[in-house]
Design a protein around this motif. Structure first.
Motif, PDB file in Angstrom:
ATOM      1  N   ALA A  17       0.847  -1.286   0.078  1.00 18.80           N
ATOM      2  CA  ALA A  17      -0.111  -0.047   0.025  1.00 18.80           C
ATOM      3  C   ALA A  17       0.894   1.328  -0.045  1.00 18.80           C
ATOM      4  O   ALA A  17       0.365   2.346  -0.752  1.00 18.80           O
ATOM      5  N   ILE A  18       1.957   1.186   0.683  1.00 13.67           N
ATOM      6  CA  ILE A  18       2.901   2.407   0.780  1.00 13.67           C
ATOM      7  C   ILE A  18       3.306   2.835  -0.578  1.00 13.67           C
ATOM      8  O   ILE A  18       3.253   3.861  -1.121  1.00 13.67           O
ATOM      9  N   PRO A  19       4.057   1.984  -1.456  1.00 13.34           N
ATOM     10  CA  PRO A  19       4.451   2.145  -2.819  1.00 13.34           C
ATOM     11  C   PRO A  19       3.403   2.578  -3.669  1.00 13.34           C
ATOM     12  O   PRO A  19       3.450   3.427  -4.720  1.00 13.34           O
ATOM     13  N   MET A  20       2.070   1.986  -3.517  1.00  9.95           N
ATOM     14  CA  MET A  20       0.730   2.146  -4.322  1.00  9.95           C
ATOM     15  C   MET A  20       0.414   3.710  -3.975  1.00  9.95           C
ATOM     16  O   MET A  20       0.125   4.136  -5.087  1.00  9.95           O
ATOM     17  N   TYR A  21       0.601   4.000  -2.741  1.00 11.07           N
ATOM     18  CA  TYR A  21       0.251   5.475  -2.542  1.00 11.07           C
ATOM     19  C   TYR A  21       1.201   6.353  -3.139  1.00 11.07           C
ATOM     20  O   TYR A  21       0.677   7.403  -3.669  1.00 11.07           O
ATOM     21  N   SER A  22       2.425   6.194  -3.248  1.00  8.17           N
ATOM     22  CA  SER A  22       3.464   6.964  -3.872  1.00  8.17           C
ATOM     23  C   SER A  22       3.208   6.985  -5.190  1.00  8.17           C
ATOM     24  O   SER A  22       3.309   8.206  -5.759  1.00  8.17           O
ATOM     25  N   ALA A  23       2.798   5.879  -5.735  1.00  7.01           N
ATOM     26  CA  ALA A  23       2.271   5.943  -7.298  1.00  7.01           C
ATOM     27  C   ALA A  23       1.308   6.599  -7.556  1.00  7.01           C
ATOM     28  O   ALA A  23       1.056   7.524  -8.538  1.00  7.01           O
ATOM     29  N   LEU A  24       0.192   6.717  -6.617  1.00  5.36           N
ATOM     30  CA  LEU A  24      -1.066   7.437  -6.711  1.00  5.36           C
ATOM     31  C   LEU A  24      -0.632   9.108  -6.805  1.00  5.36           C
ATOM     32  O   LEU A  24      -1.111   9.824  -7.375  1.00  5.36           O
ATOM     33  N   THR A  25       0.193   9.329  -5.798  1.00  6.12           N
ATOM     34  CA  THR A  25       0.529  10.831  -5.543  1.00  6.12           C
ATOM     35  C   THR A  25       1.544  11.517  -6.625  1.00  6.12           C
ATOM     36  O   THR A  25       1.442  12.575  -6.926  1.00  6.12           O
TER      37      THR A  25
END
Length: 134
Positions: A59-67
């Motif tokens: 979820a952490i890198p997914m968040y980074s990819a989103l932002t």
């Protein structure tokens, strides 16, 4: 204009959710033990901790990819990269043998090993996310 923003939000959110679901499915295939059986049938806390850490870790890198993404396609690609990195990590770590065997220790329910697996997954997720900066 507000409906377009909502549609954008829903598109990114549902795609992120779908990617996490794909990760949950693939993670259970990559690990040499049956995560769902250990968690839901055997109440194995170590497996639950390791699996929970893996979820946060992706979820952490997914968040980074989103932002940080510049488009929907850019996000989808980097979300896929995040999943692949986390799965490679899980595959390697769960194949260690001997006294450091995550497979054996988690299957036996050794809670400290489950905690270590969770923290390692989160660590890889943070490094994964930090590497996604443009």
């Amino acid at each position: 204009m507000e409906i377009e923003l909502f549609i954008g939000f829903i598109s990114f959110f549902l795609t992120a959710l779908a990617l996490v679901i794909v990760f949950l499915y693939l993670y259970a295939i990559v690990t040499p033990y049956d995560d769902y059986k250990l968690i839901f049938e055997e109440n194995n806390t170590a497996a639950a901790l390791g699996f929970g850490g893996a979820i946060i870790g992706v979820a952490i890198p997914m968040y980074s990819a989103l932002t940080n993404s510049i488009s929907y396609i850019d996000f989808a690609i980097w979300g896929g990269v995040a999943i692949i990195i986390q799965l490679i990590f899980a595959f390697i770590v769960t194949r260690l043998n001997g006294k450091y065997s995550f497979k054996t220790k988690i299957s036996e329910g050794v809670i400290p090993v489950g905690i270590l697996m969770a923290f390692l997954s989160i660590c890889i997720g943070l490094l994964n996310a930090g590497s996604m900066s443009y």
